[in-house]
Design an enzyme around this catalytic site. Sequence first.
Site, PDB file in Angstrom:
ATOM      1  N   SER A 197       0.834  -1.198   0.000  1.00  0.00           N
ATOM      2  CA  SER A 197       0.000   0.000   0.000  1.00  0.00           C
ATOM      3  C   SER A 197       0.878   1.262   0.000  1.00  0.00           C
ATOM      4  O   SER A 197       1.665   1.453  -0.915  1.00  0.00           O
ATOM      5  CB  SER A 197      -0.956  -0.036   1.190  1.00  0.00           C
ATOM      6  OG  SER A 197      -2.050   0.831   0.998  1.00  0.00           O
ATOM      7  N   ASP A 223      -0.557  -4.680  -3.645  1.00  0.00           N
ATOM      8  CA  ASP A 223      -1.951  -4.233  -3.632  1.00  0.00           C
ATOM      9  C   ASP A 223      -2.147  -2.724  -3.528  1.00  0.00           C
ATOM     10  O   ASP A 223      -2.924  -2.244  -2.697  1.00  0.00           O
ATOM     11  CB  ASP A 223      -2.740  -4.934  -2.525  1.00  0.00           C
ATOM     12  CG  ASP A 223      -4.218  -5.075  -2.907  1.00  0.00           C
ATOM     13  OD1 ASP A 223      -4.479  -5.504  -4.040  1.00  0.00           O
ATOM     14  OD2 ASP A 223      -5.088  -4.742  -2.090  1.00  0.00           O
ATOM     15  N   HIS A 354      -6.923  -7.116   1.191  1.00  0.00           N
ATOM     16  CA  HIS A 354      -5.929  -6.081   0.914  1.00  0.00           C
ATOM     17  C   HIS A 354      -4.584  -6.391   1.562  1.00  0.00           C
ATOM     18  O   HIS A 354      -3.534  -6.164   0.966  1.00  0.00           O
ATOM     19  CB  HIS A 354      -6.442  -4.730   1.401  1.00  0.00           C
ATOM     20  CG  HIS A 354      -5.448  -3.626   1.258  1.00  0.00           C
ATOM     21  ND1 HIS A 354      -4.914  -3.261   0.045  1.00  0.00           N
ATOM     22  CD2 HIS A 354      -4.875  -2.806   2.178  1.00  0.00           C
ATOM     23  CE1 HIS A 354      -4.062  -2.261   0.214  1.00  0.00           C
ATOM     24  NE2 HIS A 354      -4.020  -1.969   1.500  1.00  0.00           N
TER      25      HIS A 354
END
Length: 420
Positions: A197, A223, A354
């Site tokens: 992220s 992700d 996620h």
Amino acid sequence: MSDLHKAFAKSKLAKLPPEAPLLSESSSMNHPAESSHDEDSSSVSSTGTVIPSPSRQLFARASQGSSDSSSLSWSDFFAKELFLTRETDTLRIIHHVYLTPPTDSGPLFVMHHGAGSSGLSFATCAEEIRKILPKAGILSLDARDHGRTSVQRTDGGAAELDLSLETLNQDLVYVARKTQAEMGWEELPDLVLVGHSLGGAVITDVAKKGELGNKVLAYAVLDVVEGSAMDALQSMEKYLSTRPSRFPSLTSGVEWHTRSRTIRNRASARVSVPSLLYKEETPSDPAKPWVWRTNLSATKPFWEDWFIGLSRKFLEARGGKLLLLAGTDRLDKELMIGQMQGKYQLQVLPEAGHFIQEDMPAKTAQILVDFYKRNDRSALVLPPKVADMRASAAMQKGAGAGASFSALHGGSSAGHLHKP
């Protein structure tokens, strides 16, 4: 911000009736003989001869009880922790790092977590990497104002929050160089940068600017892509208002993360979640004294800065490139074109959420190790250059001609002149 966008969707699931079963990877990871799923067999077989660590026994108890949310120690997953002090004219920063040094010229995987998380987000994945590639090292840092990394003004006052991409870039470079000095390494090992992220934006920025030179073999982004991250900014504040602000205990914090499906692997949640919370000395609500270490709402001024230009930098930076996603819907146009042109490796784990490295640590580890091996320069055997091949052929031809001349003249290499 991709992680918050994903979490916002998950927060809706938290309101549904009893939670669905957590991902089975942790149980198959801890009890290989009991697993009957072919999809997990490759990762299990790759670790079958490894002697279980104490953490494996702890995981086994969690699997049997299926509801154990007690905390696990960082020392079950890393060899040591470092506190790296850095002083500027106005600030004193103590960078906190989890480290397992590489051995036998192994690579060093440098991990950077996402916003609101900590270095322990990579704990279970780090352990799985070491099972597959025992010589590998793992460095997983706590970003500033996250985990146990602290920032204070030298005059004792409160430091102004600075989570700009440039600052996080310099923090990562400093941690890598300072770790080299602390460990007494003559040079940095070969590096594989891994970012989840927000961390993906940081490691991509470091790779693009060449801050660590040619020691960076490759980099992997987990992700996050620019397009979906920028779109998610619209719902970020709404998500933050829906999640709990306080917990009665660390155990309840772990439970919330698993029940809301924010983290789908209980074993990983047990080690990573406790680092996200701290106990207030004088809580405003004595029944719920545990609060978030990182105030994500306060990071709003930096949100766009993190992700603008991410896709371009990811495609342009030097080194091997891996994008590991939980769904192909996250690809933006620039990355779709780059994928069709073969500019980077794309892997998708649709069964994960996620937090890919926490939900599916064994599979993520296998992908990262395979990615390293494909980019390992020491394993390359290059063919000889065309010019060298021609020179060698010419030398051999010349040697053959010389031998023939010698034979025709009585074997004398010096040669003699004879009067007629």
